[in-house]
Design an enzyme around this catalytic site. Structure first.
Site, mmCIF file in Angstrom:
data_model
loop_
_atom_site.group_PDB
_atom_site.id
_atom_site.type_symbol
_atom_site.label_atom_id
_atom_site.label_comp_id
_atom_site.label_asym_id
_atom_site.label_seq_id
_atom_site.Cartn_x
_atom_site.Cartn_y
_atom_site.Cartn_z
ATOM 1 N N ASN A 9 26.370 36.122 3.142
ATOM 2 C CA ASN A 9 26.510 34.911 3.951
ATOM 3 C C ASN A 9 26.503 33.725 3.000
ATOM 4 O O ASN A 9 25.456 33.362 2.467
ATOM 5 C CB ASN A 9 25.345 34.842 4.958
ATOM 6 C CG ASN A 9 25.318 33.536 5.725
ATOM 7 O OD1 ASN A 9 26.277 32.768 5.704
ATOM 8 N ND2 ASN A 9 24.210 33.281 6.409
ATOM 9 N N TRP A 10 27.682 33.153 2.800
ATOM 10 C CA TRP A 10 27.781 32.066 1.821
ATOM 11 C C TRP A 10 27.263 30.732 2.350
ATOM 12 O O TRP A 10 27.168 29.759 1.593
ATOM 13 C CB TRP A 10 29.245 31.911 1.369
ATOM 14 C CG TRP A 10 29.606 32.849 0.263
ATOM 15 C CD1 TRP A 10 28.781 33.753 -0.354
ATOM 16 C CD2 TRP A 10 30.882 32.957 -0.373
ATOM 17 N NE1 TRP A 10 29.469 34.420 -1.330
ATOM 18 C CE2 TRP A 10 30.762 33.953 -1.364
ATOM 19 C CE3 TRP A 10 32.113 32.328 -0.209
ATOM 20 C CZ2 TRP A 10 31.833 34.320 -2.184
ATOM 21 C CZ3 TRP A 10 33.181 32.687 -1.013
ATOM 22 C CH2 TRP A 10 33.031 33.675 -1.993
ATOM 23 N N LYS A 11 26.994 30.671 3.642
ATOM 24 C CA LYS A 11 26.509 29.411 4.242
ATOM 25 C C LYS A 11 27.472 28.276 3.864
ATOM 26 O O LYS A 11 28.672 28.523 3.759
ATOM 27 C CB LYS A 11 25.066 29.147 3.817
ATOM 28 C CG LYS A 11 24.195 30.377 4.078
ATOM 29 C CD LYS A 11 22.727 30.135 3.951
ATOM 30 C CE LYS A 11 21.997 31.446 4.260
ATOM 31 N NZ LYS A 11 20.550 31.289 4.319
ATOM 32 N N HIS A 96 22.619 32.526 13.803
ATOM 33 C CA HIS A 96 21.812 32.495 12.574
ATOM 34 C C HIS A 96 20.664 31.501 12.784
ATOM 35 O O HIS A 96 20.826 30.490 13.478
ATOM 36 C CB HIS A 96 22.690 32.074 11.389
ATOM 37 C CG HIS A 96 21.983 32.222 10.081
ATOM 38 N ND1 HIS A 96 21.096 31.279 9.616
ATOM 39 C CD2 HIS A 96 21.994 33.210 9.164
ATOM 40 C CE1 HIS A 96 20.605 31.687 8.463
ATOM 41 N NE2 HIS A 96 21.132 32.856 8.160
ATOM 42 N N GLU A 98 19.537 29.232 11.029
ATOM 43 C CA GLU A 98 19.854 27.849 10.662
ATOM 44 C C GLU A 98 20.612 27.139 11.785
ATOM 45 O O GLU A 98 20.476 25.939 11.980
ATOM 46 C CB GLU A 98 20.630 27.833 9.336
ATOM 47 C CG GLU A 98 19.690 28.141 8.169
ATOM 48 C CD GLU A 98 20.311 28.872 7.001
ATOM 49 O OE1 GLU A 98 21.542 28.908 6.882
ATOM 50 O OE2 GLU A 98 19.548 29.437 6.189
ATOM 51 N N GLU A 165 16.451 39.050 10.918
ATOM 52 C CA GLU A 165 16.134 38.160 9.796
ATOM 53 C C GLU A 165 14.871 37.363 10.102
ATOM 54 O O GLU A 165 14.937 36.332 10.800
ATOM 55 C CB GLU A 165 17.283 37.176 9.562
ATOM 56 C CG GLU A 165 18.599 37.830 9.210
ATOM 57 C CD GLU A 165 19.494 36.874 8.457
ATOM 58 O OE1 GLU A 165 19.777 37.150 7.286
ATOM 59 O OE2 GLU A 165 19.891 35.845 9.001
ATOM 60 N N GLY A 171 15.764 32.612 2.384
ATOM 61 C CA GLY A 171 15.853 31.617 1.312
ATOM 62 C C GLY A 171 14.513 31.261 0.682
ATOM 63 O O GLY A 171 14.406 30.274 -0.042
ATOM 64 N N SER A 203 16.100 37.058 1.840
ATOM 65 C CA SER A 203 15.781 37.207 0.416
ATOM 66 C C SER A 203 16.072 38.601 -0.142
ATOM 67 O O SER A 203 15.365 39.081 -1.026
ATOM 68 C CB SER A 203 14.331 36.813 0.139
ATOM 69 O OG SER A 203 14.137 35.440 0.433
ATOM 70 N N GLY A 224 22.109 36.111 1.714
ATOM 71 C CA GLY A 224 22.533 34.751 1.397
ATOM 72 C C GLY A 224 22.679 34.536 -0.090
ATOM 73 O O GLY A 224 23.690 34.907 -0.704
ATOM 74 N N GLY A 225 21.654 33.967 -0.699
ATOM 75 C CA GLY A 225 21.698 33.552 -2.111
ATOM 76 C C GLY A 225 22.271 34.575 -3.073
ATOM 77 O O GLY A 225 23.090 34.236 -3.938
HETATM 78 P P1 PGA Z 1 18.853 34.677 1.851
HETATM 79 O O1 PGA Z 1 19.624 34.323 3.226
HETATM 80 O O2 PGA Z 1 19.307 36.043 1.433
HETATM 81 O O3 PGA Z 1 19.257 33.611 0.904
HETATM 82 O O4 PGA Z 1 17.380 34.678 2.164
HETATM 83 C C1 PGA Z 1 19.815 35.303 4.203
HETATM 84 C C2 PGA Z 1 20.499 34.720 5.405
HETATM 85 O O5 PGA Z 1 20.242 33.550 5.742
HETATM 86 O O6 PGA Z 1 21.311 35.395 6.053
#
Ligand code: PGA
Length: 239
Positions: A9-11, A96, A98, A165, A171, A203, A224-225
């Protein structure tokens, strides 16, 4: 046997130039990907055409990160499933944390969006998970149960992906233990079906993914990251 599914997930990251560079570098690598595993990336909508154009393996999933609840009309700034489907998107992340936190999305919104996606042949990746406060007060199972019930209402459970999640793990570098991920994914399994693909997210790194995927009810990861750099992304999808 259920497949595994690993989605980066590149956000809100990478310009079109950076997307092209990522795929140019990725395409040069010889991959030994995990067997029976689907993989791909969720990319900001404006850059989806570049990813679709650059991917060599047509099975590489290009996913969107959200859709509108509406199909078309006076909804400034929104992007509909029709537009994303037209670009070649096969999956879309919905709900998500966010989007729930910064845009006030509710479980009902998630359910509506997931229905629209399925009606147009796009697989929704439905995100659920408890906050730190809920985790610390031992309400995780109850919270996730309510989210699942409301989010998957009237959906074909064999066609959706759930991403569990925990918000406190996103994150933050604080990943859930494998045991905890298994307990929560098993809880979700009982509320959904044996056919539903259930990812863990929060994470996840190349170092943690292998043991995570050994858990019987963890069918993949939403990352994500650690999906932003080619080498790290490759380590996630290679066996
Ligand atoms: P993260 O993000 O791996 O950077 O914790 C995961 C996500 O938000 O899907």
């Amino acid at each position: 046997m259920r497949k595994k599914i690993i989605i980066g997930n590149w956000k809100m990251n990478k310009t079109s130039k950076e997307v092209k560079e990522f795929f140019e570098e990725f395409n040069k690598k010889e991959l030994k990907t995990r067997s029976n595993t689907l993989y791909g990336l969720a990319i900001p909508a404006c850059n989806i055409p570049f990813a679709i154009d650059k991917r060599v393996n047509k099975k590489f999933i290009v996913a969107a990160q959200d859709i509108s609840k509406h199909l078309s009309g006076a909804f400034t700034g929104e992007i509909s499933i029709l537009m994303l489907k037209d670009l070649g998107v096969s999956h879309v992340i919905i709900g998500h944390s966010e989007r729930r936190i910064y845009h006030g999305e509710t479980d009902q919104d998630v359910n509506t969006k997931a229905k629209i996606a399925l009606e147009h042949g796009v697989i929704p990746i439905i995100c659920v998970g408890e906050t730190l406060e809920q985790y610390e007060s031992k309400q995780s199972k109850k919270i996730v149960e309510k989210q699942i019930k409301d989010c998957v209402k009237d959906l074909d459970l064999s066609k959706i992906v759930i991403a569990y999640e925990p918000v406190w793990a996103i994150g933050t570098g604080k990943t859930a233990t494998n045991e905890y991920a298994q307990v929560m994914c098993n809880h979700i399994r009982k509320l959904t079906s044996d056919d539903t693909l259930i990812q863990y997210g929060g994470s996840v790194t190349p170092e943690t993914i292998n043991d995570l995927l050994k858990q019987p009810d963890v069918d993949g990861a939403l990352v994500g990251g650690a999906s932003l750099k080619v080498d790290s992304f490759i380590k996630l999808i290679e066996k």
